[in-house]
Scaffold this active site. Structure first.
Site, PDB file in Angstrom:
ATOM      1  N   CYS A  87       0.835  -1.196   0.000  1.00 51.12           N
ATOM      2  CA  CYS A  87       0.000   0.000   0.000  1.00 51.12           C
ATOM      3  C   CYS A  87       0.876   1.254   0.000  1.00 51.12           C
ATOM      4  O   CYS A  87       1.478   1.580  -1.018  1.00 51.12           O
ATOM      5  CB  CYS A  87      -0.976  -0.032   1.174  1.00 51.12           C
ATOM      6  SG  CYS A  87      -2.355   1.146   1.020  1.00 51.12           S
ATOM      7  N   HIS A 196      -3.524  -5.557   1.297  1.00 48.82           N
ATOM      8  CA  HIS A 196      -2.763  -5.777   2.524  1.00 48.82           C
ATOM      9  C   HIS A 196      -2.685  -7.256   2.893  1.00 48.82           C
ATOM     10  O   HIS A 196      -3.528  -7.747   3.659  1.00 48.82           O
ATOM     11  CB  HIS A 196      -3.411  -5.003   3.673  1.00 48.82           C
ATOM     12  CG  HIS A 196      -3.188  -3.534   3.626  1.00 48.82           C
ATOM     13  ND1 HIS A 196      -2.225  -2.900   4.380  1.00 48.82           N
ATOM     14  CD2 HIS A 196      -3.788  -2.561   2.895  1.00 48.82           C
ATOM     15  CE1 HIS A 196      -2.249  -1.601   4.133  1.00 48.82           C
ATOM     16  NE2 HIS A 196      -3.182  -1.366   3.234  1.00 48.82           N
ATOM     17  N   GLU A 198      -0.805  -8.641   5.000  1.00 48.27           N
ATOM     18  CA  GLU A 198      -0.581  -8.818   6.443  1.00 48.27           C
ATOM     19  C   GLU A 198      -1.889  -8.842   7.225  1.00 48.27           C
ATOM     20  O   GLU A 198      -1.913  -9.234   8.402  1.00 48.27           O
ATOM     21  CB  GLU A 198       0.338  -7.711   6.978  1.00 48.27           C
ATOM     22  CG  GLU A 198      -0.288  -6.363   7.194  1.00 48.27           C
ATOM     23  CD  GLU A 198      -0.442  -5.526   5.928  1.00 48.27           C
ATOM     24  OE1 GLU A 198      -0.699  -4.313   6.052  1.00 48.27           O
ATOM     25  OE2 GLU A 198      -0.322  -6.081   4.808  1.00 48.27           O
TER      26      GLU A 198
END
Length: 226
Positions: A87, A196, A198
């Site tokens: 990002c 994302h 994660e």
């Protein structure tokens, strides 16, 4: 030996701890790296996390690009160090000219936060070797400036060289050209991704654990390289 993956913190980073946790869950050691410190401490890879570095003033990622740590990362990437920008980290990589193009305001001019379908188009990069060709995954997006833009020549080169790493499917959340969600450099060690991964590493908190493959992939790449 346990791989050591550096996670950079800039002023305004939001997801550095999430990225560090994903590294831990993948089986590596997460090494904190401070934006003003040029020393990479011998890490085996680097992650530039999501957030709003320097408040996204001027342009997203434009100020972070001049951090001391980025000078070291640019040099190390040229020597093959795996680097992942997530990002805002993707925006920093473009500003640092490690990746081509730019991330601009979403075409609809709204912040977009949702679980997003992706298709892995290139599973040979340092960060995607653990995926199957054209594997479909679900990973969250959360961005206001996630629209990938580049001139036609650059887009043609990315497509011809297989450097489009992932594409949006079942809807484009920000208007990115060619539905691009992630790209790589020519060598495949530097990858920028707007969604994302994660935030998709645990069943309890994510829409899937599909994002964990990004972090285990680099460990497989490092093992293969050794």
């Amino acid at each position: 030996m346990t791989a050591r993956i550096g996670v950079v913190t800039f002023p305004g980073s939001l997801d550095d701890r999430d990225a560090a946790r994903a590294v831990h869950l993948a089986g590596a050691a997460a090494i904190p790296l401070w934006h003003a410190d040029a020393d990479l401490y011998g890490v085996d890879g680097v992650i530039l996390p999501g957030g709003f570095s320097y408040g996204d003033y001027l342009r997203a990622g434009a100020i972070a690009r001049f951090s001391a740590v980025m000078d070291s990362i640019v040099r190390a990437a040229g020597d093959g160090l795996p680097v992942l920008g997530i990002c805002n980290g993707f925006q920093v990589l473009c500003e640092a000219h490690l990746l081509p193009g730019a991330l601009t305001r979403n075409q609809h001019l709204h912040f977009r936060n949702r679980d997003q379908g992706l298709r892995i188009e290139n599973n040979t990069t340092a960060w995607t070797v653990g995926f199957q060709p054209r594997q479909e995954v679900v990973i969250p997006v959360k961005n206001g400036e996630g629209c990938y833009m580049a001139d036609e020549r650059t887009l043609d080169e990315l497509e011809a060289e297989g450097r489009v790493v992932a594409r949006y499917i079942r809807g484009n959340p920000n208007g990115s050209l060619h539905d691009i969600a992630a790209i790589s450099n020519a060598a495949g060690n530097v990858v920028g991704i707007m969604p994302h991964p994660e935030h998709a590493v645990e069943v309890l908190t994510g829409p899937s654990i599909d994002g964990l493959g990004i972090f285990t992939s680099v460990l497989a790449h490092l093992g293969a390289r050794v």
